[in-house]
Scaffold this motif. Structure first.
Motif, PDB file in Angstrom:
ATOM      1  N   ASN A  27       2.447   9.094   8.197  1.00  0.00           N
ATOM      2  CA  ASN A  27       2.514   7.956   8.352  1.00  0.00           C
ATOM      3  C   ASN A  27       4.157   8.457   7.183  1.00  0.00           C
ATOM      4  O   ASN A  27       4.127   9.460   6.164  1.00  0.00           O
ATOM      5  N   SER A  28       4.732   8.545   8.001  1.00  0.00           N
ATOM      6  CA  SER A  28       6.913   9.080   7.988  1.00  0.00           C
ATOM      7  C   SER A  28       7.137   7.981   6.676  1.00  0.00           C
ATOM      8  O   SER A  28       8.247   8.196   5.745  1.00  0.00           O
ATOM      9  N   MET A  29       6.492   7.143   6.158  1.00  0.00           N
ATOM     10  CA  MET A  29       6.568   6.012   5.192  1.00  0.00           C
ATOM     11  C   MET A  29       6.522   6.635   3.513  1.00  0.00           C
ATOM     12  O   MET A  29       7.014   6.052   3.154  1.00  0.00           O
ATOM     13  N   PHE A  30       5.407   7.787   3.921  1.00  0.00           N
ATOM     14  CA  PHE A  30       4.563   8.152   2.377  1.00  0.00           C
ATOM     15  C   PHE A  30       6.222   9.197   1.932  1.00  0.00           C
ATOM     16  O   PHE A  30       6.865   9.823   2.518  1.00  0.00           O
ATOM     17  N   ASP A  31       6.823   8.851   0.256  1.00  0.00           N
ATOM     18  CA  ASP A  31       7.622   9.361  -0.357  1.00  0.00           C
ATOM     19  C   ASP A  31       7.429  10.243  -1.543  1.00  0.00           C
ATOM     20  O   ASP A  31       7.760  10.257  -2.215  1.00  0.00           O
TER      21      ASP A  31
END
Lengths: 117, 114
Positions: A27-31
Protein backbone atom coordinates in the motif's frame (compact mmCIF):
# COMPACT_ATOMS: atom_id res chain seq x y z
CA UNK A 1 -4.86 -9.42 1.27
CA UNK A 2 -1.65 -9.18 3.25
CA UNK A 3 -0.45 -5.62 2.92
CA UNK A 4 2.72 -6.13 4.96
CA UNK A 5 4.77 -9.24 4.34
CA UNK A 6 7.75 -10.75 6.07
CA UNK A 7 8.60 -13.61 3.77
CA UNK A 8 11.29 -15.17 5.93
CA UNK A 9 9.75 -16.89 8.95
CA UNK A 10 13.17 -17.49 10.47
CA UNK A 11 16.80 -16.41 10.25
CA UNK A 12 19.96 -17.68 11.95
CA UNK A 13 23.05 -15.51 12.24
CA UNK A 14 26.39 -15.95 13.94
CA UNK A 15 27.14 -13.66 16.87
CA UNK A 16 29.01 -10.56 15.77
CA UNK A 17 27.76 -10.73 12.20
CA UNK A 18 25.06 -8.63 10.56
CA UNK A 19 21.39 -9.62 10.78
CA UNK A 20 19.18 -8.37 7.95
CA UNK A 21 15.43 -8.67 8.34
CA UNK A 22 13.23 -7.82 5.39
CA UNK A 23 9.72 -6.53 4.97
CA UNK A 24 7.64 -5.76 1.88
CA UNK A 25 4.46 -3.75 1.63
CA UNK A 26 1.87 -3.14 -1.04
CA UNK A 27 0.00 0.00 0.00
CA UNK A 28 1.61 3.24 -1.14
CA UNK A 29 -0.51 5.14 1.41
CA UNK A 30 1.65 3.90 4.27
CA UNK A 31 3.61 6.85 5.58
CA UNK A 32 5.41 5.43 8.59
CA UNK A 33 7.12 2.14 9.29
CA UNK A 34 8.07 0.54 12.58
CA UNK A 35 10.05 -2.45 13.80
CA UNK A 36 9.22 -4.32 16.99
CA UNK A 37 11.04 -7.05 18.87
CA UNK A 38 9.05 -9.67 20.73
CA UNK A 39 10.11 -12.30 23.24
CA UNK A 40 7.79 -15.25 23.98
CA UNK A 41 4.88 -14.45 26.28
CA UNK A 42 5.72 -10.73 26.27
CA UNK A 43 4.36 -7.71 24.43
CA UNK A 44 6.31 -6.35 21.45
CA UNK A 45 8.94 -3.75 22.24
CA UNK A 46 9.34 -0.80 19.92
CA UNK A 47 12.80 -0.74 18.30
CA UNK A 48 13.06 1.82 15.57
CA UNK A 49 10.88 3.60 13.03
CA UNK A 50 11.19 5.54 9.80
CA UNK A 51 9.05 8.08 8.04
CA UNK A 52 8.28 7.56 4.39
CA UNK A 53 10.10 10.79 3.55
CA UNK A 54 13.40 9.27 4.65
CA UNK A 55 15.43 6.36 3.36
CA UNK A 56 17.49 5.57 6.43
CA UNK A 57 17.26 5.84 10.19
CA UNK A 58 19.93 4.68 12.59
CA UNK A 59 19.84 4.04 16.34
CA UNK A 60 22.89 2.36 17.81
CA UNK A 61 23.23 -1.14 16.41
CA UNK A 62 19.90 -0.87 14.58
CA UNK A 63 19.44 0.72 11.17
CA UNK A 64 16.27 0.70 9.10
CA UNK A 65 16.42 1.26 5.34
CA UNK A 66 13.41 2.20 3.25
CA UNK A 67 13.19 1.76 -0.52
CA UNK A 68 9.89 3.36 -1.51
CA UNK A 69 10.12 2.51 -5.18
CA UNK A 70 10.46 -1.16 -4.31
CA UNK A 71 8.05 -0.90 -1.36
CA UNK A 72 10.66 -2.62 0.74
CA UNK A 73 12.25 -1.98 4.09
CA UNK A 74 14.91 -3.78 6.03
CA UNK A 75 16.27 -3.81 9.55
CA UNK A 76 20.02 -4.24 9.99
CA UNK A 77 21.46 -5.29 13.33
CA UNK A 78 25.22 -4.89 13.61
CA UNK A 79 26.84 -6.58 15.42
CA UNK A 80 24.28 -9.25 16.29
CA UNK A 81 24.20 -10.45 19.87
CA UNK A 82 22.62 -13.54 21.45
CA UNK A 83 20.20 -11.26 23.30
CA UNK A 84 18.83 -10.14 19.94
CA UNK A 85 17.26 -13.57 19.48
CA UNK A 86 13.53 -12.89 19.28
CA UNK A 87 10.69 -12.49 16.81
CA UNK A 88 10.84 -9.23 14.86
CA UNK A 89 7.67 -7.63 13.52
CA UNK A 90 7.52 -5.05 10.80
CA UNK A 91 4.55 -2.66 10.90
CA UNK A 92 3.27 0.02 8.57
CA UNK A 93 0.92 2.83 9.43
CA UNK A 94 -1.41 5.06 7.47
CA UNK A 95 -3.68 7.86 8.52
CA UNK A 96 -7.29 6.86 8.96
CA UNK A 97 -9.58 8.95 6.82
CA UNK A 98 -12.41 8.96 9.31
CA UNK A 99 -13.37 11.20 12.21
CA UNK A 100 -10.99 9.41 14.59
CA UNK A 101 -7.90 11.31 13.49
CA UNK A 102 -5.73 8.35 14.33
CA UNK A 103 -3.53 5.88 12.48
CA UNK A 104 -4.08 2.34 11.31
CA UNK A 105 -1.26 -0.14 11.85
CA UNK A 106 -0.72 -3.26 9.78
CA UNK A 107 1.72 -5.87 11.05
CA UNK A 108 3.68 -8.54 9.24
CA UNK A 109 3.70 -12.11 10.51
CA UNK A 110 7.17 -11.79 12.01
CA UNK A 111 10.64 -13.24 11.51
CA UNK A 112 12.23 -15.34 14.21
CA UNK A 113 15.88 -14.35 14.57
CA UNK A 114 18.31 -16.70 16.25
CA UNK A 115 21.79 -15.39 17.00
CA UNK A 116 24.22 -18.20 17.54
CA UNK A 117 27.00 -17.78 20.08
CA UNK B 1 7.34 8.06 31.89
CA UNK B 2 4.44 6.15 30.44
CA UNK B 3 3.60 2.59 31.40
CA UNK B 4 0.94 0.21 30.26
CA UNK B 5 -0.48 -2.63 32.32
CA UNK B 6 -2.57 -5.63 31.39
CA UNK B 7 -4.17 -8.26 33.56
CA UNK B 8 -4.49 -11.05 34.02
CA UNK B 9 -1.25 -12.33 32.51
CA UNK B 10 -2.74 -15.74 31.78
CA UNK B 11 -6.28 -17.04 31.76
CA UNK B 12 -7.85 -20.43 31.11
CA UNK B 13 -11.58 -20.33 30.54
CA UNK B 14 -14.20 -22.87 29.45
CA UNK B 15 -16.14 -22.43 26.24
CA UNK B 16 -19.26 -20.36 26.83
CA UNK B 17 -17.89 -18.47 29.81
CA UNK B 18 -17.58 -14.67 29.89
CA UNK B 19 -14.35 -12.73 29.51
CA UNK B 20 -13.00 -9.46 30.80
CA UNK B 21 -9.44 -8.30 30.11
CA UNK B 22 -8.26 -4.98 31.41
CA UNK B 23 -5.65 -2.53 30.19
CA UNK B 24 -4.57 0.68 31.87
CA UNK B 25 -2.08 3.32 30.83
CA UNK B 26 -0.21 5.66 33.14
CA UNK B 27 1.69 8.84 32.46
CA UNK B 28 -0.25 10.15 29.49
CA UNK B 29 -3.60 11.76 28.78
CA UNK B 30 -6.14 10.99 26.08
CA UNK B 31 -4.12 8.20 24.49
CA UNK B 32 -5.25 6.28 21.45
CA UNK B 33 -5.82 2.72 22.69
CA UNK B 34 -5.80 -0.54 20.76
CA UNK B 35 -6.59 -4.22 21.32
CA UNK B 36 -4.75 -6.79 19.19
CA UNK B 37 -4.80 -10.55 19.10
CA UNK B 38 -1.92 -12.77 18.08
CA UNK B 39 -3.03 -16.29 17.22
CA UNK B 40 -0.42 -19.06 17.27
CA UNK B 41 2.12 -18.52 14.46
CA UNK B 42 0.31 -15.47 13.15
CA UNK B 43 0.86 -11.75 13.09
CA UNK B 44 -0.96 -9.15 15.12
CA UNK B 45 -4.59 -8.64 14.23
CA UNK B 46 -6.18 -5.36 15.28
CA UNK B 47 -9.49 -5.95 17.07
CA UNK B 48 -10.54 -2.54 18.40
CA UNK B 49 -9.25 0.98 18.74
CA UNK B 50 -10.39 3.98 20.71
CA UNK B 51 -9.54 7.67 20.52
CA UNK B 52 -11.49 8.72 23.61
CA UNK B 53 -13.84 7.74 26.42
CA UNK B 54 -16.79 5.80 25.08
CA UNK B 55 -15.44 5.90 21.52
CA UNK B 56 -14.83 2.39 20.21
CA UNK B 57 -14.18 1.29 16.65
CA UNK B 58 -14.18 -2.35 15.64
CA UNK B 59 -11.90 -3.67 12.94
CA UNK B 60 -13.37 -7.12 12.42
CA UNK B 61 -16.70 -8.68 13.33
CA UNK B 62 -16.24 -11.20 16.09
CA UNK B 63 -17.35 -12.56 19.41
CA UNK B 64 -15.69 -9.78 21.37
CA UNK B 65 -16.50 -6.24 22.45
CA UNK B 66 -14.50 -3.39 23.94
CA UNK B 67 -15.24 -0.50 26.23
CA UNK B 68 -13.39 2.57 27.46
CA UNK B 69 -15.03 3.69 30.68
CA UNK B 70 -12.17 6.00 31.67
CA UNK B 71 -9.54 7.92 29.74
CA UNK B 72 -6.73 5.47 30.43
CA UNK B 73 -8.70 2.24 30.80
CA UNK B 74 -9.56 -0.13 27.99
CA UNK B 75 -11.51 -3.34 28.52
CA UNK B 76 -11.97 -6.31 26.22
CA UNK B 77 -15.01 -8.48 26.88
CA UNK B 78 -17.01 -11.40 25.68
CA UNK B 79 -20.34 -12.79 26.86
CA UNK B 80 -19.59 -16.33 25.66
CA UNK B 81 -16.11 -17.48 24.71
CA UNK B 82 -15.45 -19.69 21.70
CA UNK B 83 -12.52 -22.04 21.18
CA UNK B 84 -11.32 -19.74 18.41
CA UNK B 85 -10.94 -16.89 20.93
CA UNK B 86 -7.77 -18.50 22.28
CA UNK B 87 -4.69 -16.41 21.67
CA UNK B 88 -2.37 -13.76 23.02
CA UNK B 89 -4.15 -10.46 23.58
CA UNK B 90 -2.18 -7.26 23.47
CA UNK B 91 -3.17 -3.77 24.45
CA UNK B 92 -1.28 -0.84 22.96
CA UNK B 93 -1.30 2.93 23.30
CA UNK B 94 -0.22 5.79 21.15
CA UNK B 95 0.04 9.51 21.92
CA UNK B 96 -2.90 11.52 20.57
CA UNK B 97 -2.51 13.67 17.49
CA UNK B 98 -0.41 13.17 14.41
CA UNK B 99 3.06 14.18 15.55
CA UNK B 100 4.19 10.90 17.12
CA UNK B 101 3.51 7.65 15.37
CA UNK B 102 4.96 5.00 17.63
CA UNK B 103 2.69 2.49 19.33
CA UNK B 104 3.68 0.90 22.62
CA UNK B 105 2.47 -2.46 23.82
CA UNK B 106 1.54 -3.94 27.16
CA UNK B 107 2.83 -7.30 28.40
CA UNK B 108 -0.14 -9.24 27.00
CA UNK B 109 -2.65 -11.79 28.26
CA UNK B 110 -2.46 -15.42 27.22
CA UNK B 111 -6.04 -16.72 26.89
CA UNK B 112 -6.74 -20.41 26.51
CA UNK B 113 -10.32 -21.46 25.90
CA UNK B 114 -10.98 -25.16 26.57
Amino acid sequence: DQQVKQNSPSLSVQEGRISILNCDYTNSMFDYFLWYKKYPAEGPTFLISISSIKDKNEDGRFTVFLNKSAKHLSLHIVPSQPGDSAVYFCAASARRFDSSGTYKYIFGTGTRLKVLA
Amino acid sequence: SQTIHQWPATLVQPVGSPLSLECTVEGTSNPNLYWYRQAAGRGLQLLFYSVGIGQISSEVPQNLSASRPQDRQFILSSKKLLLSDSGFYLCAWRAPGLAVNEQFFGPGTRLTVL
